[in-house]
Design an enzyme around this catalytic site. Sequence first.
Site, mmCIF file in Angstrom:
data_model
loop_
_atom_site.group_PDB
_atom_site.id
_atom_site.type_symbol
_atom_site.label_atom_id
_atom_site.label_comp_id
_atom_site.label_asym_id
_atom_site.label_seq_id
_atom_site.Cartn_x
_atom_site.Cartn_y
_atom_site.Cartn_z
ATOM 1 C CG ASP A 1 -2.402 -3.025 7.170
ATOM 2 O OD1 ASP A 1 -1.984 -2.190 6.351
ATOM 3 O OD2 ASP A 1 -3.558 -2.958 7.673
ATOM 4 C CE LYS B 1 -10.148 -0.328 2.508
ATOM 5 N NZ LYS B 1 -9.125 0.439 3.250
ATOM 6 C CD1 TRP C 1 -2.617 1.705 0.473
ATOM 7 C CD2 TRP C 1 -2.072 1.805 2.645
ATOM 8 N NE1 TRP C 1 -3.349 2.710 1.036
ATOM 9 C CE2 TRP C 1 -3.057 2.792 2.382
ATOM 10 C CE3 TRP C 1 -1.595 1.695 3.949
ATOM 11 C CZ2 TRP C 1 -3.543 3.652 3.359
ATOM 12 C CZ3 TRP C 1 -2.088 2.543 4.916
ATOM 13 C CH2 TRP C 1 -3.046 3.507 4.621
#
Lengths: 515, 454
Positions: free
Chosen positions: B264, B300, B183
């Site tokens: 993560d 999300k 990311w």
Amino acid sequence: MAVVASFGVHGCGGAGASHRGGAQTETVTDGGLSMRWYRMMWCRWWLHGGGICLMMSEAWSEIQSVRWWVSIFNLVKANSMLGTSNHSTFLAKDSIRAKSFTRASMNVAVKVSRFNDITMAPPDPILGVSEAFRADTHEMKLNLGVGAYRTEDLQPYVLSVVKKAETLMLDRGENKEYLPIEGLDAFNKATAELLFGADNAVIQQQRVATVQGLSGTGSLRLAAVLIERYFPGSKVLISSPTWGNHKNIFNDARVPWSEYRYYDPKTVGLDFDGMIADIKAAPEGSFVLLHGCAHNPTGIDPTSEQWETIADVIQEKNHIPFFDVAYQGFASGSLDEDASSVRLFAARGMELLIAQSYSKNLGLYAERIGAINIVCSSSDAAQRVKSQLKRIARPMYSNPPIHGARIVANVVGNPDLFNEWKEEMELMAGRIKSVRKKLYDSLSAKDNSGKDWSFILKQIGMFSFTGLNKAQSDNMTNKWHVYMTKDGRISLAGLSSAKCEYLADAIIDSYHNIS
Amino acid sequence: MHSGKTSPFSSFSPADRRLSALYRHLEGSSSIAAMDSIAAAPTSASSAAGASVFDHVVRGPEDPILGVTVAYNKDQSPVKLNLGVGAYRTEEGKPLVLNVVRRAEQMLVNDNSRVKEYLPIVGLADFNKLSAKLILGADSPAIQENRVTTVQCLSGTGSLRVGAEFLARHYHEHTIYIPQPTWGNHPKVFGFAGLSVKSYRYYDPATRGLDFQGLLEDLGSAPSGAIVLLHACAHNPTGVDPTPQQWEQIRQLMRSKALLPFFDSAYQGFASGNLDADAQSVRIFVNDGGECLVAQSYAKNLGLYGERVGALSIVCRTADVAGRVESQLKLVIRPMYSNPPLHGASIVATILKDRNMFQEWTIELKAMADRIITMRQKLFDALCSRGTPGDWSHIIKQIGMFTFTGLNSEQVAFMTKEYHIYMTSDGRISMAGLSSKTVPHLADAIHAAVKRAA
């Protein structure tokens, strides 16, 4: 490796039985600490003044590596900070399994945490007060610690306009998409207009960079990082005293700070000459942190003439004013009046930084809503500055939370809600003024020493600096179950009329009988 | 002469401070704009005669990921498609607020007993406990032994940043290894927290899959104790995840070298549709008794993007250590934002603690994950039917919100210009932004881009 192992044996043997945990069997669970462990044991032994054995080449080249010295440094630092607990934990039997002492194979059952050297941090001096208050079971206990508004019944207060705004938002069925990094546009516009006035030149000329931040703290932090990056070496001057978290914010952002005189204990008022002298003495181009209104913790604000002089000196020295505005509307009850100091500076064409918070004036404490505003001499500069503020926010939290921002935008953007808000704010500020009066009356009536308690009436905002020292403040808590911060600050927002007499007794006792 | 207090940094000379600040800029910043901006540090500020104290501040570039949406918003074309940021869209192309979230919010707003008092620095207690259970498993021994400290943070980014700041202050190794690629915000988060960032091989462009050998080699040669960032599932941007067997090998290697795992977890439940399955990678590490960090995001899987809800959990060897670690986390958080926002965390806690709402959530979550899997299949089919050159099976092999198409930045630029497709320049597309209606347009664009290069 074998070299170090045997070296370790020697070291351990010399230092006594408690260090006997020579080798450890390490499972695949968590290996590799053995090297570090050996190094630490060696150092510990060395530090205790034991003799140094011959180091073979492998160990020697390790020692020559920077990394090794860093871990030594960390060890020394950790040891010098440790109380007894960590030392014994490290060597505790359950954390070391001594088995055969072979070369450092990866077969060691290391149960020692890699965070073992971490010490317990002290509780936050302000937020920790509420924790202590909650633990107290005494019926007369009073929480005058954190600055959160309470009703006369000492209940937390959610403003009616906030409830209305939330209901509106729910009915509209808005989505929860990411805000842009700089926050909700409607909020940013509203907050700048609230601060400067919609018809202010700085707004008309688009010279303000406004970025939504995590209440006052988060907004101050964004500005602090900007200062560190673009004004490296520049200092921030903060008042003595100031809100306890200011220093933490600048320390963590690596911005140097120094204090300017502010509170005069003799007069329980403003040491204006000292303040001006210290601001003048600071290196040119320093940032001067000013409380827009309702100074925290003292409640002592400069008069408008004094503000003019402060602005003069700041301009003379090319300093940059940095306002912390956490109580707009809450101090006097009027949004415009409480913004007059900021507007005075803006009217002079100065560039300035202003951190805003809606925690108190809209009671949105937990929603973390505020903003950093940077007034620049051109709209081009404002755009560039805004872009750099975004670059600071992105690796910190990406984009700010929507809920509080929407509430503010809805309240300020809706004329009915806005007017209702102003009324609620006047009520809150009014209640505080009336408990000030009641406390003053109680103190004057009960105290025969002739001490002048009128500073309570002269101070403004949520807090009062009682002038009590640490020992006296401790007495307030220990004997009277009155919770406050150790600097003598009390939050009037947490005081009811009903408790004024009790508080007066406590203050008089602490002031006269404790030194 | 008054003897007021000064900060620890005040005693250094201004020149020293400038030098060290410059050094930090060069270390921590990767953008050229940042380097330019420190070229002319002012010695004295002046706002006279139109000069600004901010004259030396250059305009920063738009964030590469969030900037895609900015560019998309400016585009007037009716066929424009935003496949940039990873935010779920319905089949109609609309943002989605989960039903269970709306219900929870209704309950909260209508509850007149609720207040908005400051949360503790570590956040909402219920939320923290429930979050730890969600990622580690309700029966996790680490939880039962009180060895986990969990603090509410600002979504995934905030959790990563607080964890990184903590490690930079209290951990002996200051290097973190991140997968190549990862990311876009990861290097900045870790860099500005004071960690030095290295990478380990991850994505193999030749196979469009995992470069497992490279990964093992690179982690194997990392210094003992180094921190390693692991995507718990649905790797961003590639969508390529290790198999369970590969995860076990990674775990053994990392434990044998005392590498510190920092997970993560931004897509739990979103990748496979199953919350427990998506947490397996984390759980095998925690269940071996070792230590690790986990950053969780609810952006999300609960669609709470803008509410910024997340949690950082640090699994420690002992409860005592966990307590001390938590106290130090508070010192990181207090000068950053004091305490976290209430609203999103309250929504999460409300849902997680209610059996029915939790059930409802799992169903809505699976529906989102399934729709994405369907889009993958449709895009793959569309490219096959167009005869687009190349092997596109990675589209259906990769998992989660994103697909690493394998398109290069020129092809991406072409697709943006000619077809109004907005995506990040590394070729990543967010499948969540696709619908059955828009798949053909995307397939056309990819087809044209690939044939153009050929």
